[in-house]
Scaffold this motif. Structure first.
Motif, mmCIF file in Angstrom:
data_model
loop_
_atom_site.group_PDB
_atom_site.id
_atom_site.type_symbol
_atom_site.label_atom_id
_atom_site.label_comp_id
_atom_site.label_asym_id
_atom_site.label_seq_id
_atom_site.Cartn_x
_atom_site.Cartn_y
_atom_site.Cartn_z
ATOM 1 N N GLY A 230 4.514 5.714 55.105
ATOM 2 C CA GLY A 230 4.407 6.890 55.944
ATOM 3 C C GLY A 230 5.591 7.821 55.890
ATOM 4 O O GLY A 230 5.607 8.852 56.561
ATOM 5 N N ASP A 231 6.602 7.467 55.070
ATOM 6 C CA ASP A 231 7.790 8.316 54.957
ATOM 7 C C ASP A 231 8.325 8.176 53.538
ATOM 8 O O ASP A 231 9.223 7.388 53.284
ATOM 9 C CB ASP A 231 8.851 7.914 55.979
ATOM 10 C CG ASP A 231 10.054 8.859 55.992
ATOM 11 O OD1 ASP A 231 10.118 9.739 55.119
ATOM 12 O OD2 ASP A 231 10.917 8.707 56.867
ATOM 13 N N SER A 232 7.758 8.935 52.613
ATOM 14 C CA SER A 232 8.136 8.804 51.215
ATOM 15 C C SER A 232 9.553 9.292 50.942
ATOM 16 O O SER A 232 10.092 9.080 49.863
ATOM 17 C CB SER A 232 7.153 9.571 50.322
ATOM 18 O OG SER A 232 7.154 10.950 50.658
ATOM 19 N N GLY A 233 10.159 9.953 51.927
ATOM 20 C CA GLY A 233 11.519 10.448 51.741
ATOM 21 C C GLY A 233 12.585 9.398 51.973
ATOM 22 O O GLY A 233 13.755 9.634 51.661
ATOM 23 N N ARG A 234 12.197 8.252 52.522
ATOM 24 C CA ARG A 234 13.170 7.185 52.768
ATOM 25 C C ARG A 234 12.720 5.905 52.080
ATOM 26 O O ARG A 234 11.529 5.662 51.887
ATOM 27 C CB ARG A 234 13.341 6.929 54.265
ATOM 28 C CG ARG A 234 13.988 8.066 55.033
ATOM 29 C CD ARG A 234 14.188 7.673 56.486
ATOM 30 N NE ARG A 234 12.906 7.350 57.116
ATOM 31 C CZ ARG A 234 12.772 6.534 58.170
ATOM 32 N NH1 ARG A 234 13.832 5.950 58.682
ATOM 33 N NH2 ARG A 234 11.577 6.312 58.688
ATOM 34 N N ALA A 235 13.704 5.087 51.700
ATOM 35 C CA ALA A 235 13.406 3.813 51.052
ATOM 36 C C ALA A 235 14.395 2.769 51.540
ATOM 37 O O ALA A 235 15.491 3.095 52.026
ATOM 38 C CB ALA A 235 13.493 3.945 49.534
ATOM 39 N N LEU A 236 14.016 1.518 51.423
ATOM 40 C CA LEU A 236 14.936 0.405 51.635
ATOM 41 C C LEU A 236 15.318 -0.160 50.280
ATOM 42 O O LEU A 236 14.468 -0.286 49.393
ATOM 43 C CB LEU A 236 14.298 -0.692 52.490
ATOM 44 C CG LEU A 236 13.878 -0.333 53.910
ATOM 45 C CD1 LEU A 236 13.405 -1.587 54.643
ATOM 46 C CD2 LEU A 236 15.021 0.322 54.678
ATOM 47 N N ILE A 237 16.593 -0.506 50.113
ATOM 48 C CA ILE A 237 17.074 -1.096 48.869
ATOM 49 C C ILE A 237 17.995 -2.257 49.210
ATOM 50 O O ILE A 237 18.646 -2.260 50.270
ATOM 51 C CB ILE A 237 17.807 -0.051 48.001
ATOM 52 C CG1 ILE A 237 18.105 -0.621 46.602
ATOM 53 C CG2 ILE A 237 19.082 0.458 48.669
ATOM 54 C CD1 ILE A 237 18.539 0.433 45.597
ATOM 55 N N GLY B 10 26.048 -6.769 46.423
ATOM 56 C CA GLY B 10 26.774 -8.022 46.490
ATOM 57 C C GLY B 10 26.097 -9.150 47.232
ATOM 58 O O GLY B 10 26.756 -10.135 47.596
ATOM 59 N N ARG B 11 24.796 -9.073 47.447
ATOM 60 C CA ARG B 11 24.090 -10.125 48.176
ATOM 61 C C ARG B 11 23.493 -11.142 47.212
ATOM 62 O O ARG B 11 22.978 -10.796 46.155
ATOM 63 C CB ARG B 11 22.960 -9.533 49.034
ATOM 64 C CG ARG B 11 23.434 -8.616 50.133
ATOM 65 C CD ARG B 11 24.321 -9.357 51.145
ATOM 66 N NE ARG B 11 24.466 -8.620 52.379
ATOM 67 C CZ ARG B 11 25.351 -7.659 52.591
ATOM 68 N NH1 ARG B 11 26.195 -7.332 51.630
ATOM 69 N NH2 ARG B 11 25.402 -7.035 53.757
ATOM 70 N N THR C 13 17.798 10.948 46.740
ATOM 71 C CA THR C 13 19.222 11.114 46.411
ATOM 72 C C THR C 13 19.966 9.790 46.329
ATOM 73 O O THR C 13 21.020 9.702 45.695
ATOM 74 C CB THR C 13 19.929 11.990 47.457
ATOM 75 O OG1 THR C 13 19.968 11.296 48.723
ATOM 76 C CG2 THR C 13 19.221 13.325 47.631
ATOM 77 N N GLY C 14 19.457 8.765 46.999
ATOM 78 C CA GLY C 14 20.133 7.472 47.024
ATOM 79 C C GLY C 14 21.203 7.358 48.086
ATOM 80 O O GLY C 14 21.818 6.299 48.234
ATOM 81 N N GLN D 230 25.936 1.595 57.766
ATOM 82 C CA GLN D 230 25.214 0.520 57.087
ATOM 83 C C GLN D 230 26.094 -0.159 56.036
ATOM 84 O O GLN D 230 27.148 0.355 55.649
ATOM 85 C CB GLN D 230 23.966 1.074 56.403
ATOM 86 C CG GLN D 230 22.898 1.611 57.325
ATOM 87 C CD GLN D 230 21.656 2.017 56.549
ATOM 88 O OE1 GLN D 230 20.710 1.254 56.455
ATOM 89 N NE2 GLN D 230 21.679 3.206 55.993
ATOM 90 N N ASP D 231 25.628 -1.303 55.555
ATOM 91 C CA ASP D 231 26.266 -1.948 54.422
ATOM 92 C C ASP D 231 26.122 -1.058 53.197
ATOM 93 O O ASP D 231 25.294 -0.142 53.161
ATOM 94 C CB ASP D 231 25.628 -3.316 54.160
ATOM 95 C CG ASP D 231 25.895 -4.298 55.286
ATOM 96 O OD1 ASP D 231 26.979 -4.226 55.899
ATOM 97 O OD2 ASP D 231 25.015 -5.126 55.564
ATOM 98 N N ARG D 232 26.894 -1.353 52.166
ATOM 99 C CA ARG D 232 26.855 -0.552 50.953
ATOM 100 C C ARG D 232 25.586 -0.874 50.167
ATOM 101 O O ARG D 232 25.288 -2.043 49.905
ATOM 102 C CB ARG D 232 28.097 -0.831 50.105
ATOM 103 C CG ARG D 232 28.240 0.046 48.868
ATOM 104 C CD ARG D 232 29.684 0.037 48.383
ATOM 105 N NE ARG D 232 30.147 -1.309 48.123
ATOM 106 C CZ ARG D 232 30.106 -1.905 46.937
ATOM 107 N NH1 ARG D 232 29.600 -1.264 45.897
ATOM 108 N NH2 ARG D 232 30.574 -3.115 46.775
ATOM 109 N N PRO D 233 24.825 0.155 49.762
ATOM 110 C CA PRO D 233 23.620 -0.112 48.963
ATOM 111 C C PRO D 233 23.995 -0.552 47.557
ATOM 112 O O PRO D 233 25.148 -0.420 47.128
ATOM 113 C CB PRO D 233 22.900 1.232 48.958
ATOM 114 C CG PRO D 233 23.988 2.233 49.120
ATOM 115 C CD PRO D 233 25.011 1.588 50.018
ATOM 116 N N SER D 234 23.026 -1.047 46.829
ATOM 117 C CA SER D 234 23.233 -1.453 45.443
ATOM 118 C C SER D 234 23.968 -0.380 44.655
ATOM 119 O O SER D 234 23.749 0.819 44.854
ATOM 120 C CB SER D 234 21.885 -1.737 44.781
ATOM 121 O OG SER D 234 22.027 -1.828 43.384
ATOM 122 N N ALA D 235 24.825 -0.817 43.739
ATOM 123 C CA ALA D 235 25.573 0.131 42.915
ATOM 124 C C ALA D 235 24.661 0.971 42.043
ATOM 125 O O ALA D 235 25.059 2.034 41.557
ATOM 126 C CB ALA D 235 26.577 -0.633 42.038
#
Length: 220
Positions: free
Chosen positions: A43-50, A54-55, A72-73, A80-85
């Motif tokens: 319902g919100d294509s502008g946001r994603a979870l990644i 380091g997990r 944009t990433g 928040q924690d740092r997203p994937s590099a």
């Protein structure tokens, strides 16, 4: 700060990432902290979870993900924690293809092909042909495909730019790419489709390696 979903959709999406991460870890495709997975929020294509950086992918929980702007990433929530590099590569795929899920892993056969075929300073392609499994990729012409192999630049944003340029120029290309000496990235309209394409491409790379034939590599 760990991810705290505020909606049921966010909780389900985080659970999907967690479950898929553990499944791919158990196959030996995401050893240690390697690899990353993302999925757009329903319902919100502008946001994603990644997956967060380091997990351990074998014990990833629903709190080990980061909400980002899909195009944009950039992290979309403060603290928040740092997203994937490699988030910028996911964003490049989303911008150009309209995909809803992206998976990057270090599966062994795809990584071997990426190592053997990859160039240090140019995008190349590996020709995959004749194998029946090509039909599993949903290609218009399943007789063959040219799988792009990108240089593994230290600057990940440079890789993302290369990916965006190539995908924009070849929208009928395969739903996957290789990174030299690194691994494979696939995408799809759902996490399940991206995973199926990953399995097909890894199996095709396995057949290329086991056949012991010389790889057909060309400049992209």
């Amino acid at each position: 700060m760990s991810y705290l979903p505020s909606t049921a959709a966010g909780k389900r999406t985080a659970q999907q990432l967690s479950d898929t991460s553990r499944a791919l870890y158990e196959r030996g495709w995401m050893p240690g902290t390697s690899g990353n997975i993302s999925l757009r929020l329903p319902g919100d294509s502008g946001r994603a979870l990644i997956t967060a950086s380091g997990r351990d992918k074998g014990s990833l929980s629903t709190r080990d993900v980061v909400e980002v702007d899909a195009l944009t990433g950039r992290a979309s929530l403060p603290g928040q924690d740092r997203p994937s590099a490699e988030t910028s590569i996911h964003a490049a795929v989303y911008r150009v293809t309209g995909a809803r899920a992206v998976i990057h892993v270090h599966s062994p056969y795809a990584t071997v092909v990426a190592h053997r075929a990859g160039a240090l300073d140019a995008v190349v392609s590996v020709r995959v042909e004749r194998f029946e499994l090509l039909k599993g990729l949903g290609l218009k012409d399943p007789a063959f495909t040219d799988l792009p192999v990108f240089p593994n630049w230290p600057d990940v944003d440079r890789i993302a730019d290369d990916v965006a340029d190539r995908l924009a120029a070849d929208r009928e290309g395969p739903p996957g790419l290789l990174l030299a000496d690194h691994g494979i990235t696939t995408w799809g309209d759902s996490l399940g489709q991206a995973k199926n394409r990953l399995e097909c491409l890894e199996s095709l790379c396995q057949l290329l390696v086991l056949s012991r034939t010389e790889l057909h590599v060309s400049r992209a």
